[in-house]
Motif scaffolding. Structure first.
Motif, PDB file in Angstrom:
ATOM      1  N   VAL A   7       0.819  -1.211   0.000  1.00  0.00           N
ATOM      2  CA  VAL A   7       0.000   0.000   0.000  1.00  0.00           C
ATOM      3  C   VAL A   7       0.858   1.268   0.000  1.00  0.00           C
ATOM      4  O   VAL A   7       0.490   2.276  -0.617  1.00  0.00           O
ATOM      5  N   VAL A   8       2.053   1.215   0.621  1.00  0.00           N
ATOM      6  CA  VAL A   8       2.910   2.406   0.661  1.00  0.00           C
ATOM      7  C   VAL A   8       3.372   2.813  -0.744  1.00  0.00           C
ATOM      8  O   VAL A   8       3.609   3.987  -1.026  1.00  0.00           O
ATOM      9  N   GLN A   9       3.449   1.838  -1.650  1.00  0.00           N
ATOM     10  CA  GLN A   9       3.849   2.138  -3.025  1.00  0.00           C
ATOM     11  C   GLN A   9       2.854   3.081  -3.718  1.00  0.00           C
ATOM     12  O   GLN A   9       3.234   3.957  -4.495  1.00  0.00           O
ATOM     13  N   TYR A  10       1.566   2.918  -3.401  1.00  0.00           N
ATOM     14  CA  TYR A  10       0.555   3.803  -3.995  1.00  0.00           C
ATOM     15  C   TYR A  10       0.786   5.251  -3.545  1.00  0.00           C
ATOM     16  O   TYR A  10       0.644   6.192  -4.324  1.00  0.00           O
ATOM     17  N   ALA A  11       1.148   5.412  -2.265  1.00  0.00           N
ATOM     18  CA  ALA A  11       1.394   6.768  -1.743  1.00  0.00           C
ATOM     19  C   ALA A  11       2.610   7.395  -2.419  1.00  0.00           C
ATOM     20  O   ALA A  11       2.601   8.570  -2.799  1.00  0.00           O
ATOM     21  N   VAL A  12       3.660   6.597  -2.604  1.00  0.00           N
ATOM     22  CA  VAL A  12       4.886   7.097  -3.242  1.00  0.00           C
ATOM     23  C   VAL A  12       4.604   7.474  -4.706  1.00  0.00           C
ATOM     24  O   VAL A  12       5.002   8.547  -5.173  1.00  0.00           O
TER      25      VAL A  12
END
Ligand code: UTP
Length: 191
Positions: free
Chosen positions: A37-42
């Motif tokens: 999920v952190v990849q979507y934020a990045v």
């Protein structure tokens, strides 16, 4: 008006709502479809023109730092076995050298404290804050729109979404005021 160049992504929370899944695995690394999920934020941050991301991390979060690092053995194996699609996927997600910083929040004292821990790296600049545990799909990235609204109004901008009146006890709620520059003035707030 100074351009928004930096973003803070706090990832030092305990993730108690997702236990036991988050006992030894950060909730920001839980997969949604084919990526954490952190990849979507990045991705959303870089799409909005952010040049530098400050992650605020804590204990048990080293895998997040590793995830955004180069993995030479893996790349070597993919090259030897001709796995081009996977190689491209790895290359395209890697931030350019120097585009990330990792700050330690030694104990999870809350979101406000996590953001405060990034103060020296942010300095006296406007910045974006992305919480990587909320994903919304469809259209352009939410941060790109938020940055535009900041550029039009010069104000502090918060992205919000509608929820059913019966669900208001689960979220922070804002009171809607006058329309400004495609958004609206926040008249009240309950967290
Ligand atoms: P949350 O309040 O949703 O995270 O914070 P949490 O504390 O991990 O969640 P629960 O309530 O225990 O399930 C939103 C974001 O802020 C970070 C979290 O990692 C998450 O990305 N955060 C929260 C910190 O970095 N430090 C904190 O002390 C608290």
């Amino acid at each position: 008006m100074k351009k928004i160049r930096k973003a803070v992504i706090p990832v030092a929370g305990l993730g108690t709502r997702f236990l036991p899944a988050t006992k030894s695995m950060p909730k920001e690394m839980l997969p949604v479809v084919d990526r954490p999920v952190v990849q979507y934020a990045v991705d959303e941050a870089f799409e909005a023109g952010i040049e530098h991301i400050v992650f605020v991390t804590g204990r048990n979060k080293a895998v997040i730092e590793d995830y955004f690092d180069l993995h030479p053995e893996l790349i070597g194996t993919l090259e030897q076995t001709g796995k081009k699609t996977q190689l491209e996927a790895l290359e395209s997600m890697l931030p350019v050298a120097g585009a990330t910083s990792f700050i330690r929040q030694q104990s999870p004292q809350g979101l406000g404290h996590a953001v405060w821990c990034a103060r020296e790296v942010i300095g006296n600049e406007p910045f974006a804050l992305l919480l990587p545990d909320m994903v919304s799909f469809g259209g352009r990235g939410c941060l790109a729109e938020t940055v535009e609204l900041y550029e039009r109004t010069g104000g502090n901008v918060i992205a919000v979404e509608r929820c059913e009146p019966s669900e208001t006890n689960k979220y922070g709620i804002v009171g809607r005021g006058a329309e400004i520059g495609g958004g609206f003035e926040v008249k009240a707030m309950v967290e």
